[in-house]
Design an enzyme around this catalytic site. Structure first.
Site, PDB file in Angstrom:
ATOM      1  N   GLU A  29       0.614   4.183   1.493  1.00 28.41           N
ATOM      2  CA  GLU A  29       0.889   4.582   2.855  1.00 28.41           C
ATOM      3  C   GLU A  29       1.810   3.923   3.817  1.00 28.41           C
ATOM      4  O   GLU A  29       2.924   4.450   4.279  1.00 28.41           O
ATOM      5  CB  GLU A  29      -0.364   4.531   3.689  1.00 28.41           C
ATOM      6  N   HIS A  46       1.050  -0.951  -0.004  1.00 30.87           N
ATOM      7  CA  HIS A  46      -0.057   0.144  -0.158  1.00 30.87           C
ATOM      8  C   HIS A  46       0.926   1.168   0.001  1.00 30.87           C
ATOM      9  O   HIS A  46       1.905   1.196   0.477  1.00 30.87           O
ATOM     10  CB  HIS A  46      -0.895   0.052   1.293  1.00 30.87           C
ATOM     11  N   CYS A  86      -1.704   0.056   7.512  1.00 31.36           N
ATOM     12  CA  CYS A  86      -1.014   1.263   7.338  1.00 31.36           C
ATOM     13  C   CYS A  86      -1.261   2.167   8.434  1.00 31.36           C
ATOM     14  O   CYS A  86      -0.132   3.112   8.793  1.00 31.36           O
ATOM     15  CB  CYS A  86      -1.703   2.029   6.070  1.00 31.36           C
ATOM     16  N   CYS A 143      -5.717   2.068   6.018  1.00 36.80           N
ATOM     17  CA  CYS A 143      -6.087   0.737   6.624  1.00 36.80           C
ATOM     18  C   CYS A 143      -5.481   0.458   7.783  1.00 36.80           C
ATOM     19  O   CYS A 143      -4.543   0.949   8.153  1.00 36.80           O
ATOM     20  CB  CYS A 143      -5.844  -0.510   5.565  1.00 36.80           C
TER      21      CYS A 143
END
Length: 160
Positions: free
Chosen positions: A56, A54, A87, A84
């Site tokens: 992030e 991801h 993250c 999420c």
């Protein structure tokens, strides 16, 4: 509060999300801003099977390697979608500062349900449930609509 400068950074995140969508990934893009300058950008790269890629999470890793603790604490992560849980935890463990997002976890969860997509493997919790001490702003109504359209495009069947 999200101001005009924040909105400009968020618009860049939405552009990055669109670019990664065009390469076949889910539409998520993020940037790291330190002292008013973009120091790193990242896009979702889960297409290769590593679902931890991801943007992030990538920015948290980058910051932990490239920025001293005091600069990480002052830095802001701007992102097309709220972090999420994975993250959020990475952000907190890296000691990063403020998070500003264009669309929320609650919005994404609703959009996925509307599109008939399965729920993700992790409970969709807001950032503040994972890292309660982080300063967080979002969503931005106008940009969230643009992100929603990117997710609609991602869910459409692709021509062969």
């Amino acid at each position: 509060m999200i101001d005009a400068a924040d909105r400009a950074y968020l618009a860049r995140c939405v552009e990055l999300a669109e670019q990664t969508l065009e390469r076949g990934n889910e539409p998520f893009g993020s940037i790291l801003v330190d002292d008013g300058a973009v120091v790193a950008e990242a896009v979702n790269q889960v297409g290769g099977g590593d679902h931890t890629r991801h943007p992030e999470f990538e920015l948290a890793r980058w910051a932990a390697t490239h920025l001293p603790a005091d600069r990480r604490a002052r830095a802001t992560v701007y992102t097309s979608g709220e972090h999420c849980p994975m993250c959020s935890a990475a952000h907190a463990w890296a000691g990063l500062g403020r998070i500003v997002y264009a669309s929320s976890t609650a919005q994404l969860t609703g959009w996925r349900a509307e599109l008939g997509l399965p729920a993700g493997p992790v409970r969709p919790l807001p950032i503040t449930e994972i890292a309660p001490g982080l300063p967080v702003d979002g969503p931005d109504d106008e940009l969230a609509e643009r992100v929603r359209e990117l997710h609609r495009r991602h869910a459409r069947p692709r021509p062969r």
